[in-house]
Design a protein around this motif. Structure first.
Motif, PDB file in Angstrom:
ATOM      1  N   ILE A  75       8.756  98.284  50.447  1.00 38.71           N
ATOM      2  CA  ILE A  75       9.778  99.186  50.954  1.00 38.71           C
ATOM      3  C   ILE A  75       9.756 100.386  50.020  1.00 38.71           C
ATOM      4  CG2 ILE A  75      11.253  97.453  52.051  1.00 38.71           C
ATOM      5  CD1 ILE A  75      13.132  97.695  49.614  1.00 38.71           C
ATOM      6  N   ASN A  76       9.915 101.576  50.577  1.00 41.24           N
ATOM      7  CA  ASN A  76       9.893 102.813  49.801  1.00 41.24           C
ATOM      8  C   ASN A  76      11.313 103.330  49.647  1.00 41.24           C
ATOM      9  OD1 ASN A  76       7.078 102.694  49.882  1.00 41.24           O
ATOM     10  ND2 ASN A  76       7.035 103.781  51.819  1.00 41.24           N
ATOM     11  N   LEU A  77      11.650 103.749  48.439  1.00 43.15           N
ATOM     12  CA  LEU A  77      12.963 104.307  48.148  1.00 43.15           C
ATOM     13  C   LEU A  77      12.793 105.752  47.713  1.00 43.15           C
ATOM     14  CD1 LEU A  77      14.383 101.375  45.987  1.00 43.15           C
ATOM     15  CD2 LEU A  77      14.621 101.708  48.436  1.00 43.15           C
ATOM     16  N   ILE A  78      13.584 106.624  48.334  1.00 39.88           N
ATOM     17  CA  ILE A  78      13.532 108.059  48.031  1.00 39.88           C
ATOM     18  C   ILE A  78      14.974 108.534  47.882  1.00 39.88           C
ATOM     19  CG2 ILE A  78      12.794 110.334  48.853  1.00 39.88           C
ATOM     20  CD1 ILE A  78      10.728 108.849  50.618  1.00 39.88           C
ATOM     21  N   GLY A  79      15.234 109.404  46.928  1.00 39.62           N
ATOM     22  CA  GLY A  79      16.570 109.955  46.756  1.00 39.62           C
ATOM     23  C   GLY A  79      17.129 110.473  48.075  1.00 39.62           C
ATOM     24  N   TRP A  80      18.409 110.266  48.312  1.00 37.45           N
ATOM     25  CA  TRP A  80      19.041 110.551  49.599  1.00 37.45           C
ATOM     26  C   TRP A  80      18.787 111.977  50.082  1.00 37.45           C
ATOM     27  CZ3 TRP A  80      20.468 107.861  53.505  1.00 37.45           C
ATOM     28  CH2 TRP A  80      21.321 108.391  54.463  1.00 37.45           C
ATOM     29  N   THR A  81      18.889 112.946  49.221  1.00 35.66           N
ATOM     30  CA  THR A  81      18.686 114.333  49.647  1.00 35.66           C
ATOM     31  C   THR A  81      17.379 114.913  49.122  1.00 35.66           C
ATOM     32  OG1 THR A  81      19.995 115.128  47.769  1.00 35.66           O
ATOM     33  CG2 THR A  81      21.155 114.803  49.860  1.00 35.66           C
ATOM     34  N   ALA A  82      16.523 114.062  48.573  1.00 36.82           N
ATOM     35  CA  ALA A  82      15.248 114.533  48.026  1.00 36.82           C
ATOM     36  C   ALA A  82      14.342 115.039  49.145  1.00 36.82           C
ATOM     37  CB  ALA A  82      14.559 113.420  47.265  1.00 36.82           C
ATOM     38  N   LYS A  83      13.630 116.122  48.852  1.00 37.90           N
ATOM     39  CA  LYS A  83      12.697 116.679  49.828  1.00 37.90           C
ATOM     40  C   LYS A  83      11.253 116.525  49.388  1.00 37.90           C
ATOM     41  CE  LYS A  83      16.003 119.933  51.599  1.00 37.90           C
ATOM     42  NZ  LYS A  83      16.404 121.292  51.816  1.00 37.90           N
ATOM     43  N   GLY A  84      11.039 116.116  48.161  1.00 35.28           N
ATOM     44  CA  GLY A  84       9.679 115.984  47.639  1.00 35.28           C
ATOM     45  C   GLY A  84       9.051 114.671  48.030  1.00 35.28           C
ATOM     46  N   ASN A  85       7.879 114.428  47.486  1.00 39.10           N
ATOM     47  CA  ASN A  85       7.128 113.221  47.803  1.00 39.10           C
ATOM     48  C   ASN A  85       7.325 112.114  46.775  1.00 39.10           C
ATOM     49  OD1 ASN A  85       6.032 114.267  50.144  1.00 39.10           O
ATOM     50  ND2 ASN A  85       4.323 115.198  49.058  1.00 39.10           N
ATOM     51  N   HIS A  86       8.208 112.333  45.787  1.00 40.00           N
ATOM     52  CA  HIS A  86       8.403 111.302  44.768  1.00 40.00           C
ATOM     53  C   HIS A  86       9.120 110.116  45.394  1.00 40.00           C
ATOM     54  CE1 HIS A  86       8.873 109.411  40.921  1.00 40.00           C
ATOM     55  NE2 HIS A  86      10.149 109.230  41.198  1.00 40.00           N
ATOM     56  N   GLN A  87       8.528 108.957  45.254  1.00 40.40           N
ATOM     57  CA  GLN A  87       9.141 107.748  45.790  1.00 40.40           C
ATOM     58  C   GLN A  87       8.854 106.575  44.875  1.00 40.40           C
ATOM     59  OE1 GLN A  87       7.405 107.314  49.657  1.00 40.40           O
ATOM     60  NE2 GLN A  87       5.463 106.603  48.890  1.00 40.40           N
ATOM     61  N   THR A  88       9.725 105.611  44.946  1.00 45.59           N
ATOM     62  CA  THR A  88       9.550 104.353  44.240  1.00 45.59           C
ATOM     63  C   THR A  88       9.439 103.278  45.299  1.00 45.59           C
ATOM     64  OG1 THR A  88      10.870 105.159  42.394  1.00 45.59           O
ATOM     65  CG2 THR A  88      10.601 102.788  42.576  1.00 45.59           C
ATOM     66  N   SER A  89       8.575 102.315  45.076  1.00 47.29           N
ATOM     67  CA  SER A  89       8.382 101.259  46.062  1.00 47.29           C
ATOM     68  C   SER A  89       8.525  99.896  45.399  1.00 47.29           C
ATOM     69  CB  SER A  89       6.984 101.359  46.682  1.00 47.29           C
ATOM     70  OG  SER A  89       6.827 102.611  47.310  1.00 47.29           O
TER      71      SER A  89
END
Length: 140
Positions: A75-89
């Motif tokens: 599952i990928n987690l991305i900051g709620w309002t983040a627009k970049g490609n940084h993600q934690t899985s």
């Protein structure tokens, strides 16, 4: 999920704990609310007020990967309002017949940590090489 996951971090060689709840992820430093986003909402709202950003700073968007990588479903987690490609899985699999959670960074799913069910298992496997897990080079 079992809430007693621990790992040895490759960077610091220290035990760390994470806990998954029905709608939360808690680490030693933060607690995040997990939300499945409505795609249309973010298409309509390109800018957010400071009040909204403050109210949602602990929220993360959750996405399921469509294809497992080397047998690991993430599952990928991305900051709620983040627009970049940084993600934690976070991925689930079995290693040495034991259930583990894998923490991976970026779109390449570079393995950062492996969480074991107990501190004893984490200590037992602290020097184990996990090259069979996803690395950046294997995704290119």
């Amino acid at each position: 999920m079992d809430n007693n996951r621990r790992t040895h971090s490759k960077d610091t060689n220290q035990l760390r704990k994470i806990e998954f709840g029905p709608h939360t992820l808690t680490t030693e430093d933060h607690q995040y609310e997990l939300h499945i986003p409505d795609k249309e909402y973010f298409e309509k709202h390109q800018k957010f007020s400071n009040d909204y950003l403050n109210d949602t700073h602990t929220w993360v968007k959750v996405f399921n990967n469509t294809e497992p990588l080397k047998g690991v479903n993430y599952i990928n987690l991305i900051g709620w309002t983040a627009k970049g490609n940084h993600q934690t899985s976070y991925g689930y699999t079995l290693l040495d017949q034991e259930p583990v959670i894998i923490l991976a960074s970026g779109q390449e799913k570079i393995t950062d940590q492996v969480y074991w069910k107990t501190p004893e298992l984490a200590k037992k496997h602290q020097d184990q090489n996990f090259d069979k897990l996803i690395t950046k080079a294997e995704n290119n």
